[in-house]
Each structure stands twice: as C-alpha cells, then as structure tokens.
Design a protein around this motif. Structure first.
Motif, PDB file in Angstrom:
ATOM      1  N   ARG A 122      47.569  20.165 -55.425  1.00 20.58           N
ATOM      2  CA  ARG A 122      48.356  19.001 -56.370  1.00 20.58           C
ATOM      3  C   ARG A 122      47.902  19.674 -57.872  1.00 20.58           C
ATOM      4  NH1 ARG A 122      47.787  15.830 -52.071  1.00 20.58           N
ATOM      5  NH2 ARG A 122      49.508  14.339 -51.775  1.00 20.58           N
ATOM      6  N   LEU A 123      48.662  19.095 -59.002  1.00 20.40           N
ATOM      7  CA  LEU A 123      48.399  19.542 -60.265  1.00 20.40           C
ATOM      8  C   LEU A 123      47.593  18.183 -60.866  1.00 20.40           C
ATOM      9  CD1 LEU A 123      51.724  20.826 -61.563  1.00 20.40           C
ATOM     10  CD2 LEU A 123      49.721  22.069 -61.190  1.00 20.40           C
ATOM     11  N   MET A 124      46.739  18.727 -61.866  1.00 19.71           N
ATOM     12  CA  MET A 124      45.967  17.958 -62.572  1.00 19.71           C
ATOM     13  C   MET A 124      46.156  18.350 -64.057  1.00 19.71           C
ATOM     14  SD  MET A 124      42.295  17.536 -60.460  1.00 19.71           S
ATOM     15  CE  MET A 124      42.182  15.945 -60.951  1.00 19.71           C
ATOM     16  N   CYS A 125      45.658  17.037 -64.831  1.00 20.15           N
ATOM     17  CA  CYS A 125      45.966  17.581 -66.383  1.00 20.15           C
ATOM     18  C   CYS A 125      44.474  17.984 -66.769  1.00 20.15           C
ATOM     19  CB  CYS A 125      46.239  16.297 -66.897  1.00 20.15           C
ATOM     20  SG  CYS A 125      46.348  16.399 -68.800  1.00 20.15           S
ATOM     21  N   ALA A 149      46.579  21.659 -70.510  1.00 23.98           N
ATOM     22  CA  ALA A 149      46.884  22.415 -69.129  1.00 23.98           C
ATOM     23  C   ALA A 149      47.310  21.512 -67.814  1.00 23.98           C
ATOM     24  CB  ALA A 149      46.020  23.502 -68.797  1.00 23.98           C
ATOM     25  N   PHE A 150      48.268  21.751 -67.227  1.00 22.59           N
ATOM     26  CA  PHE A 150      48.276  21.141 -66.098  1.00 22.59           C
ATOM     27  C   PHE A 150      47.886  22.281 -64.810  1.00 22.59           C
ATOM     28  CE2 PHE A 150      50.836  18.903 -68.854  1.00 22.59           C
ATOM     29  CZ  PHE A 150      50.566  17.635 -68.589  1.00 22.59           C
ATOM     30  N   VAL A 151      46.843  22.078 -64.190  1.00 21.32           N
ATOM     31  CA  VAL A 151      46.294  23.155 -63.181  1.00 21.32           C
ATOM     32  C   VAL A 151      46.260  22.578 -61.723  1.00 21.32           C
ATOM     33  CG1 VAL A 151      44.980  24.030 -65.191  1.00 21.32           C
ATOM     34  CG2 VAL A 151      43.981  22.406 -63.678  1.00 21.32           C
ATOM     35  N   ASP A 152      46.309  23.610 -60.863  1.00 20.16           N
ATOM     36  CA  ASP A 152      46.297  23.219 -59.561  1.00 20.16           C
ATOM     37  C   ASP A 152      44.635  22.956 -59.265  1.00 20.16           C
ATOM     38  OD1 ASP A 152      44.887  25.884 -57.952  1.00 20.16           O
ATOM     39  OD2 ASP A 152      45.814  26.294 -59.787  1.00 20.16           O
ATOM     40  N   ASP A 153      44.527  22.188 -58.193  1.00 22.28           N
ATOM     41  CA  ASP A 153      43.362  21.677 -58.038  1.00 22.28           C
ATOM     42  C   ASP A 153      42.324  22.649 -57.202  1.00 22.28           C
ATOM     43  OD1 ASP A 153      44.596  21.470 -55.586  1.00 22.28           O
ATOM     44  OD2 ASP A 153      44.113  19.599 -55.132  1.00 22.28           O
ATOM     45  N   LEU A 154      42.917  23.828 -56.755  1.00 28.27           N
ATOM     46  CA  LEU A 154      42.162  24.922 -56.294  1.00 28.27           C
ATOM     47  C   LEU A 154      41.585  25.529 -57.200  1.00 28.27           C
ATOM     48  CD1 LEU A 154      44.471  25.999 -53.415  1.00 28.27           C
ATOM     49  CD2 LEU A 154      42.398  24.850 -52.928  1.00 28.27           C
ATOM     50  N   SER A 155      42.257  25.953 -58.366  1.00 29.85           N
ATOM     51  CA  SER A 155      41.653  26.494 -59.346  1.00 29.85           C
ATOM     52  C   SER A 155      40.634  25.631 -60.138  1.00 29.85           C
ATOM     53  CB  SER A 155      42.687  26.924 -60.566  1.00 29.85           C
ATOM     54  OG  SER A 155      43.504  27.907 -59.843  1.00 29.85           O
ATOM     55  N   ALA A 156      40.966  24.288 -60.293  1.00 32.15           N
ATOM     56  CA  ALA A 156      40.230  23.426 -61.350  1.00 32.15           C
ATOM     57  C   ALA A 156      38.708  23.304 -60.681  1.00 32.15           C
ATOM     58  CB  ALA A 156      40.822  22.114 -61.246  1.00 32.15           C
ATOM     59  N   ARG A 157      38.806  23.230 -59.513  1.00 31.58           N
ATOM     60  CA  ARG A 157      37.369  23.060 -58.703  1.00 31.58           C
ATOM     61  C   ARG A 157      36.287  24.111 -58.785  1.00 31.58           C
ATOM     62  NH1 ARG A 157      35.795  21.862 -54.163  1.00 31.58           N
ATOM     63  NH2 ARG A 157      34.371  23.592 -53.908  1.00 31.58           N
ATOM     64  N   VAL A 192      42.065  15.350 -65.260  1.00 30.72           N
ATOM     65  CA  VAL A 192      42.729  13.973 -65.235  1.00 30.72           C
ATOM     66  C   VAL A 192      43.675  13.814 -64.036  1.00 30.72           C
ATOM     67  CG1 VAL A 192      43.546  11.943 -66.474  1.00 30.72           C
ATOM     68  CG2 VAL A 192      42.019  13.362 -67.503  1.00 30.72           C
ATOM     69  N   PRO A 193      43.657  12.948 -63.212  1.00 32.71           N
ATOM     70  CA  PRO A 193      44.807  12.945 -62.090  1.00 32.71           C
ATOM     71  C   PRO A 193      46.055  12.670 -62.736  1.00 32.71           C
ATOM     72  CG  PRO A 193      42.938  11.542 -61.515  1.00 32.71           C
ATOM     73  CD  PRO A 193      42.513  11.946 -62.925  1.00 32.71           C
ATOM     74  N   VAL A 194      47.059  13.255 -62.158  1.00 33.65           N
ATOM     75  CA  VAL A 194      48.310  13.150 -62.812  1.00 33.65           C
ATOM     76  C   VAL A 194      49.245  12.465 -61.847  1.00 33.65           C
ATOM     77  CG1 VAL A 194      50.796  14.172 -63.160  1.00 33.65           C
ATOM     78  CG2 VAL A 194      48.618  15.581 -63.643  1.00 33.65           C
ATOM     79  N   PRO A 195      49.745  10.865 -62.335  1.00 35.66           N
ATOM     80  CA  PRO A 195      50.407  10.009 -61.601  1.00 35.66           C
ATOM     81  C   PRO A 195      51.533  10.668 -60.591  1.00 35.66           C
ATOM     82  CG  PRO A 195      50.065   9.030 -63.824  1.00 35.66           C
ATOM     83  CD  PRO A 195      49.676  10.896 -63.938  1.00 35.66           C
TER      84      PRO A 195
END
Length: 300
Positions: free
Chosen positions: A164-167, A238-246, A256-259
């Motif tokens: 999923r995407l996160m902000c 940026a809106f980034v995938d959670d695999l990259s973000a972690r 920040v979670p995206v609703p």
C-alpha cells in the motif's frame, strides 16, 4: 563405441587381462572376451596382442585409452551433478526484482536459500518492469518478484502479498503540526511523483482528479526509495510504497497512513515454458515466509 564397450575396454586396460576385467565388472570372462573381439572388428584395428594367455595393449589401444579416460571424467562429473540436483548443490538461480522488493524481501529470502544450499549461486538484478518481462519471456531468468503488473501470455503469475501507499514527509513538516492530518492539503504541496507507467502514478493522478487539484510537480523519481530520500530531504511530499518505506533510515522520515489507500499485488512470475528447479521452488516458499514476517512501517 557405446558406453558398455567403453566400460569393458577401460576395465581390460586397467586389469591387464580378460579375467581381471571380468572380475572388476562382475561379469563372465567369455562375455568380456566376445565384446573385446567385437570392438576390434568394429574399429578395424587390433587393440591387444595375445601372447601366452596375456594381453598387451597396442599403440592404438593406448591412444584410445587417452580419449576414454576423458569420457570417464565427464561421466563422473555428470554423475556428481545428478547426485546433487535434489540438494541444490552447484545449482544456479537467476532472480529479477522490482526496486522496492530488492531492498529487503528478495535479499532476506536469498540469504535463507543460500544458508540451506551453501553451494548454490544466485544471480540477482533489480530492473524496470519492461526489462523484467523481456528477460522472463526470453527465458534469460528463472523468476521475478514484481510490485508492478506484468503482462505477457507466457508468464505465470502468483500473488505473494499486497502493498500500500503511505504519505512520507520530512520531520517537522508543517502538515504534521495539525491535530488531524489533512490529506487534501498534502496533495496541494510540492509533490515527489513517479513516471507515468508506475502504479503509484495512476493512484495519485486519481486522487488529484477527484479533488480537482492541479499537481505541483517538484521531482520525478523511478523508485519508492528515491521518493523517500527526496521527502526526507524536504524536496516535497511523497506517496511511497510500504516496502520501500520500511527500509528507510528511522528518524529521517515521517510516515502517515493514507485513508482508504488501495492495495496492490506483489507478484512472483516465471515463464511457463521454463519449469522451476528445486532451488526455485524453495525460493518461492521462502519469499512467502519472508513477506509474512515483514513488519509494516510504523506511522509517524
């Protein structure tokens, strides 16, 4: 010469007699004698001189022995390889990956694979989607892990999980001061965006269109990790995938979670004309286990 003739000839050369060769091969002496005579007739040369019940190799036989020994070394190598196939020893696996799965998921599965099969070798490349498809179709790779759709009739696709995407924002960004995060306001900020073919682009474009927002394009990147780096440096939201973000350095980025962010499939792909080896099958199993073990990044 067939393999049986080669085997008997080598035994006679080693033992120096028909009787000794028969003993080595656990067969009858007349059978060995007949096969040697038949081989000499077939080749049209005398391989042995027979004197007083003993065999003496001719120069032709010694020349033939040199080549036979080469064949035997090759046969032994084939036998060794065949014996180790089920254990993955000396086997190779070529894996392709999207940029975000190359950061942690594929390396973790690879490390576990090599721990189980220490003599195996893995070739690994992180490539754009179109290159992944091209190499899989050409059978130049065994399998791929992709966070983007892969489309081709010969590809077999299996879902490993979803992302999923996160902000992503720099620490101290003014939007983080509000008691409730304003998602619409984030979309009006300078944005770190992706190339049009990226799955992230389609979602972000839809969010902007639904709110009638003209995007403020700050930076265009080709990977989620690059988007994280730009956001962490304050270049934009940026809106980034959670695999990259972690995998991004803790403390440098606020997530920040995206609703109601849509989920995207994470795919394992292979060419249906190229069956997976035991090594490849185990690797797929390890991918499933490692994805399930990944913790999702903590929201800021």
């Amino acid at each position: 010469m067939n393999l049986r003739q080669i085997e008997v000839f080598r035994a006679v050369m080693s033992a120096g007699s028909i009787t000794g060769a028969a003993r080595l091969l656990h067969v009858s002496q007349p059978g060995v004698s007949r096969l040697v005579r038949h081989l000499e007739l077939q080749l049209g040369v005398a391989l042995f001189e027979r004197r007083n019940g003993r065999l003496f190799a001719t120069p032709e036989a010694r020349a033939l022995q040199v080549e036979v020994d080469k064949v035997y070394r090759g046969v032994r190598h084939v036998q060794d390889v065949a014996q180790h196939l089920r254990f993955g020893a000396h086997a190779t696996l070529r894996v392709l990956s999207s940029a975000n799965t190359a950061l942690e998921l594929v390396p973790r599965a690879t490390a576990r694979l090599l721990a189980r099969f220490p003599d195996a070798q893995v070739g690994f490349e992180a490539l754009p989607t179109r290159e992944i498809v091209k190499l899989l179709v050409a059978e130049d790779a065994d399998l791929a892990v992709s966070s983007a759709p892969l489309e081709h009739p010969v590809l077999d696709l299996r879902e490993i999980g979803q992302w999923r995407l996160m902000c992503a924002l720099a620490p101290g960004h003014r939007l983080l001061a509000a008691p409730v995060f304003d998602f619409d306001a984030a979309l009006r900020e300078r944005l770190v965006l992706y190339s049009p073919e990226a799955p992230q682009s389609q979602v972000i474009d839809r969010w902007l269109a639904e709110r009638d927002i003209v995007p403020r394009r700050a930076v265009e990147v080709r990977s989620g990790h690059a988007a994280c780096a730009m956001a962490a440096s304050g270049a934009g939201v940026a809106f980034v995938d959670d695999l990259s973000a972690r995998t991004f350095a803790p403390g440098r980025l606020v997530l920040v979670p995206v609703p109601q962010a849509p989920a995207f499939p994470l795919l394992a792909a292979r060419n249906t004309h190229r069956p997976l080896s035991t090594l490849g099958q185990v690797f797929l199993q390890l991918l499933d286990e490692e994805f399930a073990a990944l913790g999702r990044p903590a929201a800021g």
